[in-house]
Design a protein around this motif. Structure first.
Motif, PDB file in Angstrom:
ATOM      1  N   GLU A 156      -5.520  -5.619  -0.020  1.00 34.65           N
ATOM      2  CA  GLU A 156      -4.592  -5.044  -0.990  1.00 34.65           C
ATOM      3  C   GLU A 156      -3.950  -6.130  -1.840  1.00 34.65           C
ATOM      4  O   GLU A 156      -3.653  -5.918  -3.008  1.00 34.65           O
ATOM      5  CB  GLU A 156      -3.524  -4.226  -0.266  1.00 34.65           C
ATOM      6  N   GLN A 157      -3.734  -7.290  -1.256  1.00 33.45           N
ATOM      7  CA  GLN A 157      -3.213  -8.438  -1.989  1.00 33.45           C
ATOM      8  C   GLN A 157      -4.248  -9.544  -1.943  1.00 33.45           C
ATOM      9  O   GLN A 157      -4.640  -9.994  -0.870  1.00 33.45           O
ATOM     10  CB  GLN A 157      -1.891  -8.926  -1.368  1.00 33.45           C
TER      11      GLN A 157
ATOM     12  N   THR B 168      -2.889  -0.957   5.563  1.00 29.72           N
ATOM     13  CA  THR B 168      -2.937  -2.220   6.303  1.00 29.72           C
ATOM     14  C   THR B 168      -1.866  -2.324   7.397  1.00 29.72           C
ATOM     15  O   THR B 168      -2.178  -2.765   8.510  1.00 29.72           O
ATOM     16  CB  THR B 168      -2.858  -3.412   5.339  1.00 29.72           C
TER      17      THR B 168
ATOM     18  N   ARG C 146      -7.014   6.451  -1.712  1.00 26.70           N
ATOM     19  CA  ARG C 146      -5.986   5.431  -1.423  1.00 26.70           C
ATOM     20  C   ARG C 146      -5.294   5.766  -0.093  1.00 26.70           C
ATOM     21  O   ARG C 146      -4.734   6.835   0.079  1.00 26.70           O
ATOM     22  CB  ARG C 146      -4.967   5.356  -2.545  1.00 26.70           C
TER      23      ARG C 146
ATOM     24  N   GLY D 253      -7.151  -1.051  -0.730  1.00 29.68           N
ATOM     25  CA  GLY D 253      -6.233   0.073  -0.755  1.00 29.68           C
ATOM     26  C   GLY D 253      -6.704   1.301  -0.019  1.00 29.68           C
ATOM     27  O   GLY D 253      -5.926   2.244   0.188  1.00 29.68           O
TER      28      GLY D 253
END
Length: 349
Positions: free
Chosen positions: A259-260, A238, A210, A234
């Motif tokens: 990540e989103q 970013t 991560r 992840g």
């Protein structure tokens, strides 16, 4: 046997029915948006199939009959595997179904970004017919392509990059720098970042990986480097990537995983014409789509039928007492039927 699909955006479930119907199992499709809905919809389930949902210890405790969790994809970071193991629940994935698809996509994104194709396309549509916006461009031969994570997909990507003329180097936690790993020179992560014009990420998302490509690592990259990520959002910090792009410290990026998800339309990455973005679809081809669906449910049916599944992340539970029965036999793989219709959207990596 009751198997519940907790949520899924596929447009057909014929492959799943092709596995469960012959054995008389019940297959239930739900679209659970919250943990509460998931628990209510999966009550009395022996197995569940999961696309996006987070399967926590609390969810498992609310499903006392649960024996198997099947993830539509490679990664199982949305499932608390340790909690599942403690409860004797098998967690299954399909680790090798998208090897060719994802490596194809990684190469396509790298070439599109390196050649400035999206930028040129937009220019032509706007009436521009020159190459000023993408200069300088370089041929692949003689350029260095660095692969981070030399597993099945990473090695396939390395092979294809080498076929295009790139000099390929790789980094893997299992590889000794200075040796060959799966046929390619192994180097340290620092050396790979410092030398590569393309850095392609192919690692799972774990506590160790991560944010492994953060501000410090990006600072090591060349000014003419492109970062390609088809692994997990992840893995990359970013905001650090956005800062590097904004300041022109790297040439560009090609990102399939975020990540989103879905990526908000106003996300900073969407503001750069040096960035190629795709909606977590590197895994998809007609071939990989059908294989994913069949094998995901085959794994769950096998566990619930006291057979050894083809893929299980925590095999130690297969002989555990309590919620998981002792395993007795191995499934004979089912022949693959014709490709199924394409999904309308979504991701399964």
């Amino acid at each position: 046997m009751r198997i519940v699909i907790t949520e899924c955006d596929h447009d057909s479930f014929e492959d799943e029915h092709g596995v469960v119907d012959p054995v008389g199992a019940e297959l239930v499709l739900t679209q659970s948006r919250t943990p509460e809905e998931l628990v209510a919809n999966a009550a009395d389930a022996d197995g569940i199939l999961v696309q996006y949902a987070s399967i926590t210890a609390e969810v498992m405790d609310a499903l006392p009959r649960l024996r198997a969790i099947g993830r539509y994809g490679v990664g199982v970071d949305s499932v608390d595997v340790a909690a599942a193991t403690e409860r004797g629940i098998a967690v299954c994935n399909v680790p090798d179904y998208g090897t060719e698809a994802v490596s194809d996509h990684a190469i396509a994104m790298a070439l599109a970004t390196a050649r400035g194709i999206p930028r040129l396309d937009r220019g032509v549509r706007a009436g521009s017919f020159d190459l000023v916006a993408v200069r300088p461009l370089f041929q692949t031969r003689g350029r260095v392509f660095g692969v981070v994570g030399m597993g099945l997909i990473g090695t396939a990507t390395a092979r294809k990059a080498a076929g295009l003329g790139y000099e390929v180097i790789g980094y893997d936690v299992l590889a000794e720098p200075g040796t060959e790993f799966h046929g390619f020179p192994a180097v340290t992560l620092t050396e790979l970042l410092e030398r590569s014009q393309v850095v392609s990420l192919h690692t799972p998302l774990t506590d160790e990986t991560r944010g492994m490509v953060g501000a410090e690592q990006i600072a090591l990259m060349r000014a003419d480097a492109i970062l390609v990520n088809t692994s997990r959002g992840g893995v990359v910090d970013t905001p650090a990537l956005v800062d590097a792009l904004r300041e022109g410290r790297i040439r560009g990026a090609a990102i399939d995983v975020h990540e989103q998800e879905p990526l908000p339309p106003d996300h900073p990455l969407t503001s750069f014409d040096s960035v190629v973005l795709t909606p977590h679809l590197a895994w998809y081809t007609e071939e990989s789509y059908g294989e994913l669906k069949r094998r995901t449910i085959e794994n769950v049916v096998d566990v619930c039928s006291d057979r050894v599944p083809r893929n299980v992340v925590n095999p130690e539970v297969l002989g555990a007492p309590g919620r998981n029965a002792t395993v007795r036999a191995v499934r004979t793989p089912t022949p693959a039927p014709a490709p199924t219709p394409a999904p309308t959207s979504g991701a399964a990596g």
